[in-house]
Design a protein around this motif. Structure first.
Motif, PDB file in Angstrom:
ATOM      1  N   LEU A  88       0.767  -1.476   0.391  1.00  0.00           N
ATOM      2  CA  LEU A  88       0.230   0.028  -0.021  1.00  0.00           C
ATOM      3  C   LEU A  88       0.908   1.034  -0.102  1.00  0.00           C
ATOM      4  O   LEU A  88       0.193   2.001  -0.643  1.00  0.00           O
ATOM      5  N   HIS A  89       1.792   1.029   0.783  1.00  0.00           N
ATOM      6  CA  HIS A  89       2.866   2.483   0.770  1.00  0.00           C
ATOM      7  C   HIS A  89       3.521   2.035  -0.455  1.00  0.00           C
ATOM      8  O   HIS A  89       4.085   3.446  -0.750  1.00  0.00           O
ATOM      9  N   GLY A  90       3.554   0.873  -1.244  1.00  0.00           N
ATOM     10  CA  GLY A  90       4.716   1.371  -1.969  1.00  0.00           C
ATOM     11  C   GLY A  90       3.982   1.895  -3.010  1.00  0.00           C
ATOM     12  O   GLY A  90       4.365   2.811  -4.363  1.00  0.00           O
ATOM     13  N   LEU A  91       2.358   1.704  -3.879  1.00  0.00           N
ATOM     14  CA  LEU A  91       1.571   2.373  -4.811  1.00  0.00           C
ATOM     15  C   LEU A  91       1.252   4.071  -4.486  1.00  0.00           C
ATOM     16  O   LEU A  91       1.134   4.188  -5.487  1.00  0.00           O
ATOM     17  N   LEU A  92       1.302   3.828  -2.943  1.00  0.00           N
ATOM     18  CA  LEU A  92       0.892   5.617  -3.227  1.00  0.00           C
ATOM     19  C   LEU A  92       2.407   5.955  -3.634  1.00  0.00           C
ATOM     20  O   LEU A  92       2.571   7.531  -4.067  1.00  0.00           O
ATOM     21  N   LEU A  93       3.229   5.479  -3.026  1.00  0.00           N
ATOM     22  CA  LEU A  93       4.833   6.485  -3.507  1.00  0.00           C
ATOM     23  C   LEU A  93       5.002   6.721  -4.707  1.00  0.00           C
ATOM     24  O   LEU A  93       5.305   7.575  -5.342  1.00  0.00           O
ATOM     25  N   SER A  94       4.328   5.110  -5.677  1.00  0.00           N
ATOM     26  CA  SER A  94       4.613   5.598  -7.371  1.00  0.00           C
ATOM     27  C   SER A  94       3.818   6.584  -7.748  1.00  0.00           C
ATOM     28  O   SER A  94       4.695   7.012  -8.619  1.00  0.00           O
ATOM     29  N   ALA A  95       2.821   6.789  -7.080  1.00  0.00           N
ATOM     30  CA  ALA A  95       1.194   7.308  -7.649  1.00  0.00           C
ATOM     31  C   ALA A  95       2.513   8.656  -7.688  1.00  0.00           C
ATOM     32  O   ALA A  95       2.151   9.554  -8.778  1.00  0.00           O
TER      33      ALA A  95
END
Length: 403
Positions: free
Chosen positions: A109-116
């Protein structure tokens, strides 16, 4: 000229705040104390209310790629092992609430927000660079960072977690309260488990003074296990997180059914990373909008409303906060303090309700004696009606619609 918001904290709440503020047309500078963006290994449940926010940010496809989508929630008695009630999830959740119920590794979840944030916004990310203090004067918020720099902005959002320095300066140095509950957490590769111990659903085991939850994450490849027991907390709450003693957990589960003990023992049997242990802390429910925003400074997520995990909404409320922050910051005809005031007014009551319900659920989950018997009887008789939470899953995040 774009206005600039300074965000303290690079966790799930901080990244969600950065994404929301960027989509509202603001420039964002985010400051994270750690040397790298990372999250500890644990699972997160995100209900339809949260999944809808991620969809609105265009993140359905990345979510689909990393999450699991359980077919149902099952509640079992931790002592007898008997099923007490079932709530259908999967397509039923989509039909009722317009979005799925998902379970996800916190790091994913953290990674997909960081990617966005990195791909779709111009957010400036500053690692090893925390915001230590601020001054709000003359229409400008000035912060001092851990490296001694002074930075000016039009607003400051404290998303710096349970031990938020932003909160301390805004509301006073009142520490979080110790709940007396300890959470053992583990992640296990499902392929390493016997078929009987693998799962595609959420299972909650309710016992006296304890409960356990298991569910799939990372497309179902991993199983997340959480066991919460009541016991004394250590002295160093702020920094305490260590490899837990499996023998101590097994001792706490004496008297529970063989099925639950088999699940717990599987963590050691497969030779994975083992159990990690966290003391749980929270704060009393938010009492007013002033506890979420004053002047040019707002609080978001655990900095504003840390809660117990018994409604599975800690990360979810941070994401809802960020979505409401986006709406408020986009109100370009209002002065910034009024925008943050609008954000706080539309969030504080819903957050307070979730905090209070989470605490109440913990008492019910861990009930003993006659209360425990009444709980089990209610679950057997009413089942789905007890487990479903329409006010939570339908709420749009504002106080007007969700209370």
């Amino acid at each position: 000229m774009k206005k600039q918001v300074l965000v303290a904290g690079g966790g799930i709440g901080g990244l969600a705040a950065a994404l929301g503020a960027s989509r509202a047309g603001w420039e964002v500078r985010l400051y994270e104390r750690a040397a790298a963006f990372s999250e500890v290994g644990a699972g997160v449940q995100i209900g339809p209310n949260v999944v809808r926010r991620l969809q609105a940010w265009g993140l359905q496809q990345p979510l689909q790629a990393v999450a699991a989508f359980p077919s149902r929630l099952q509640v079992r008695n931790a002592v007898s092992g008997k099923e007490l009630a079932v709530l259908p999830l999967g397509p039923t959740a989509v039909e009722r609430y317009g979005a799925a119920y998902a379970t996800i590794h916190r790091a994913d979840l953290h990674g997909l927000l960081l990617s966005a944030v990195t791909r779709y916004t111009d957010t400036q990310l500053h690692l090893e660079h925390a915001i230590d203090s601020f001054a709000d004067a003359d229409g400008v918020v000035t912060v001092r960072t851990s490296r001694g720099k002074q930075v000016e902005g039009d607003a400051l959002i404290g998303a710096d977690g349970l031990w938020s320095r932003t909160r301390t300066q805004l509301l006073g140095a009142v520490p979080p309260r110790v709940t007396g509950h300890l959470a053992y957490r583990a992640l296990v590769p499902q392929h390493a488990l016997p078929d009987a111990l693998r799962t595609a659903q959420v299972t909650a085991w309710l016992g006296p003074r304890l409960h356990a939850v298991q569910y799939p994450v990372r497309r179902g490849e991993l199983q997340n296990l959480v066991v919460i027991v009541q016991g004394p907390a250590p002295q160093d709450l702020e920094n305490w997180d260590h490899a837990a003693n499996a023998a101590g957990l097994e001792h706490a589960l004496q008297g529970t059914c063989t099925a639950l003990q088999d699940v717990v023992r599987s963590v050691t049997a497969v030779g994975g990373a083992g159990w990690r242990l966290w003391p749980l802390c929270d704060r009393p429910p938010v009492r007013s909008a002033d506890e979420m925003a004053q002047g040019l400074v707002g609080l978001l997520g655990d900095a504003a409303h840390p809660m117990r995990p018994y409604l599975a909404q800690g990360a979810g409320m941070a994401i809802e906060d960020a979505a409401e922050l986006q709406r408020a910051l986009a109100m370009h005809d209002l002065d910034v303090p009024l925008r943050l005031r609008r954000y706080a007014l539309n969030r504080w009551q819903r957050n307070a309700r979730v905090q209070a319900r989470s605490t109440r659920n913990g008492r019910i989950f861990h009930a003993t004696g006659p209360v425990r018997w009444g709980r089990d009887l209610s679950l057997r008789l009413l089942g789905e009606r007890v487990l479903d939470v329409p006010w939570l899953y339908r709420g749009d995040g504002s106080s007007a619609s969700s209370l």
